[in-house]
Write an enzyme that holds these catalytic residues in place. Structure first.
Site, short mmCIF file in Angstrom:
data_model
loop_
_atom_site.label_atom_id
_atom_site.label_comp_id
_atom_site.label_asym_id
_atom_site.label_seq_id
_atom_site.Cartn_x
_atom_site.Cartn_y
_atom_site.Cartn_z
N PRO A 79 24.01 -38.80 -14.54
CA PRO A 79 23.68 -36.98 -13.51
C PRO A 79 21.95 -37.20 -14.05
O PRO A 79 21.99 -37.15 -15.34
CB PRO A 79 24.80 -35.99 -14.69
N THR A 80 21.41 -36.76 -12.74
CA THR A 80 20.07 -36.43 -12.92
C THR A 80 19.89 -34.79 -12.16
O THR A 80 20.77 -34.70 -10.93
CB THR A 80 19.35 -37.43 -12.33
N ALA A 81 19.38 -34.40 -11.52
CA ALA A 81 19.50 -33.08 -11.73
C ALA A 81 18.73 -32.67 -10.54
O ALA A 81 17.55 -33.36 -10.17
CB ALA A 81 18.69 -30.85 -12.53
N THR A 157 26.72 -33.52 -22.46
CA THR A 157 25.77 -33.80 -23.47
C THR A 157 25.50 -33.07 -24.20
O THR A 157 25.80 -31.46 -24.47
CB THR A 157 24.75 -32.69 -21.72
N HIS A 253 18.61 -38.36 -23.09
CA HIS A 253 18.52 -38.30 -22.15
C HIS A 253 17.05 -38.02 -21.69
O HIS A 253 16.27 -38.01 -21.48
CB HIS A 253 18.33 -36.62 -22.94
N ARG A 288 16.92 -51.15 -15.42
CA ARG A 288 15.65 -51.33 -14.51
C ARG A 288 15.75 -52.59 -13.82
O ARG A 288 15.21 -52.77 -12.73
CB ARG A 288 14.55 -51.29 -14.60
N GLY A 307 19.60 -43.96 -13.62
CA GLY A 307 19.10 -42.18 -13.49
C GLY A 307 17.81 -41.97 -12.42
O GLY A 307 17.92 -42.33 -11.63
N ARG A 308 17.14 -43.07 -12.51
CA ARG A 308 15.54 -41.93 -12.02
C ARG A 308 15.16 -43.07 -11.06
O ARG A 308 15.02 -42.60 -10.08
CB ARG A 308 14.01 -42.48 -13.22
#
Length: 364
Positions: A79-81, A157, A253, A288, A307-308
Site C-alpha cells: 500500500p502506497t499513497a 497499519t 513503513h 529491489r 512499494g517504491r
C-alpha cells in the site's frame, strides 16, 4: 538499445525526471536522517546465497498461496499513497497491472481513487489498508465499503500513532490533495502556515490511543481476515497472534516513521520464529532484486511487498511500467531459483542463505 531498462533500480531515475520535486521527494524520502531508509536496502546485500548444484531445474514453479488465494509469484504490491501524483490514472493503472501479473494489490487508505473505483477497474484479488482515525466511524465506513466491494482482507497499519518526521516534505511544504476515500466523510484540508500539510493533517486525525485491545473492536466490524502491518519484534508478533491476527507484515513503513529502527530483513527471522507458522508472515521494505525476494523467502517470509519500485514504474511508464517492475522481479526470482537449485518456492530453505548472525555463530 543503450537506454533499455535492465533492472528495477533504473526506474527510480526515470521517476525523478518525470515528477515534480515535491512529489518525487514525497515518494522517495524517509524519516529524519534516512538511516533506516538506506539500511532497508543495504541489509539485503549482507546476506549471502548458498546454491545447490546438480538439481533438476528444467521447470521452475513460482506460484504461492496467500490466505487461500493463489498468486503467480510471492511478490505483492504494497500500500502506497496518492498514485495520481505519479500518473493521471493513479491506482486504476496499478490495479490493472496487478491483475495482469496475477498478484495481490493492497490498496492504500490514502489512495487517489476510492475503494469502489479500484474494485470496478478489473477483476482481481486485492486487500485494503486501514489507518484508524480518532473518528472511529471513518474506519467502520471504509471497512464496510471495502468488504462490500469484494476486498479479501484488511491490512491494519499499526505503526502510525503520529506521523514520522519527513524533512523533505517539511522543506517542500507538501500539500496533500483531498483523499478520495474520505469524500463526503471529512475534509483533508488543514490550515498550516509552516512545514508539511500532510504532517499537520495526520497529527489532527490519527488516533494515538489505538492499542492491542482495539483489534477486538476491528474484528467486530468485519468478517474479513485482519493482517497487522508494522511488526518489528518477536514480542509484538506474539501479541498479534494472541489478538487473532490472520497475518503479520514485517514493516518499518518504508523507513518513513521512526528512523534507526532495524531494516526489516534483519528482523524477519525473529518474527517468523515467534509466529511458528501459525499465520503467514510477509515482508515489506527494501526489495529491489529477485535475489532479495529469494532471501526473504529463505528466512521464512511467505511473500514480499513492493512499494517504491511500483510507484517509480508508474511515474515513468504508467500501467506498463508497473507491469515491467513486477515482471522483472519475477524473472529475476525465477533465475535465482534455477541457479540456486530450487525448482519451487517450497524448495527455498534457510540453508540457502548465510547471514551475519550465522557468521558470528560459526566463530564462537
Amino acid at each position: 538499445m543503450a537506454d533499455e531498462i535492465v533492472n528495477v533500480n533504473e526506474f527510480q531515475a526515470l521517476a525523478r525526471q518525470a515528477l515534480p520535486k515535491m512529489y518525487y521527494d514525497f515518494y522517495a524520502g524517509g524519516a529524519e536522517d534516512e538511516h533506516t531508509l538506506k539500511k532497508n536496502v543495504q541489509e539485503f546485500q549482507r546476506i549471502i546465497l548458498l546454491p545447490r548444484v546438480l538439481v533438476d531445474v528444467s521447470n521452475i514453479a513460482l506460484s504461492t498461496n496467500i490466505l487461500g488465494y493463489t498468486i503467480s509469484a510471492p511478490i505483492m504490491i504494497a500500500p502506497t499513497a496518492l498514485h495520481k501524483l505519479a500518473h493521471p490514472e493513479g491506482e486504476l493503472a496499478t490495479a490493472r497491472a496487478a491483475a495482469a501479473c496475477n498478484t495481490i494489490m493492497i490498496l492504500s487508505f490514502s489512495a487517489s481513487c476510492n475503494v469502489e473505483e479500484v474494485a470496478a477497474s478489473c477483476d482481481a484479488v486485492r486487500f485494503f489498508q486501514l489507518y484508524v482515525y480518532k473518528r472511529r466511524d471513518i474506519a467502520v465506513n471504509l471497512v464496510q465499503r471495502a468488504e462490500k466491494s469484494g476486498y479479501k482482507a484488511i491490512v491494519l497499519t499499526a505503526d502510525t500513532p503520529r506521523l514520522g518526521r519527513r524533512e523533505a516534505d517539511i522543506k517542500n511544504k507538501l500539500i496533500v490533495p483531498q483523499l478520495k476515500n474520505l469524500e463526503g466523510l471529512m475534509s483533508t484540508e488543514v490550515v498550516s502556515d509552516k512545514g508539511s500539510n500532510l504532517e499537520a493533517y495526520a497529527n489532527e486525525t490519527m488516533d494515538p490511543s489505538l492499542c492491542w485491545r482495539d483489534i477486538a473492536w476491528l474484528k467486530s466490524i468485519t468478517n474479513l481476515p485482519i493482517l497487522i502491518k508494522g511488526i518489528l519484534t518477536r514480542e509484538d508478533a506474539i501479541k498479534a497472534i494472541e489478538v487473532g491476527a490472520a497475518g503479520i507484515i514485517v514493516s518499518n513503513h518504508g523507513a518513513r516513521q521512526l528512523d534507526y529502527t532495524p531494516a526489516t530483513i534483519s528482523v524477519l527471522e525473529e518474527v517468523v520464529q515467534a509466529v511458528g507458522r501459525r499465520v503467514p508472515v510477509l515482508l515489506d521494505g527494501g526489495v529491489r532484486r529477485g535475489t532479495d525476494v529469494f532471501k526473504a523467502l529463505a528466512l521464512g517470509a511467505q511473500a514480499v511487498l513492493v512499494g517504491r519500485p511500483v510507484i517509480y514504474g508508474l511515474a515513468a511508464k504508467g500501467e506498463a511500467g508497473v507491469r515491467k517492475v513486477m515482471q522483472m522481479l519475477k524473472d529475476e526470482l525465477e533465475l535465482t531459483m534455477a541457479l540456486a537449485g530450487c525448482p519451487s518456492v517450497e524448495d527455498i530453505s534457510r540453508s540457502h542463505v548465510r547471514t551475519d548472525r550465522d557468521r558470528l555463530q560459526s566463530m564462537l
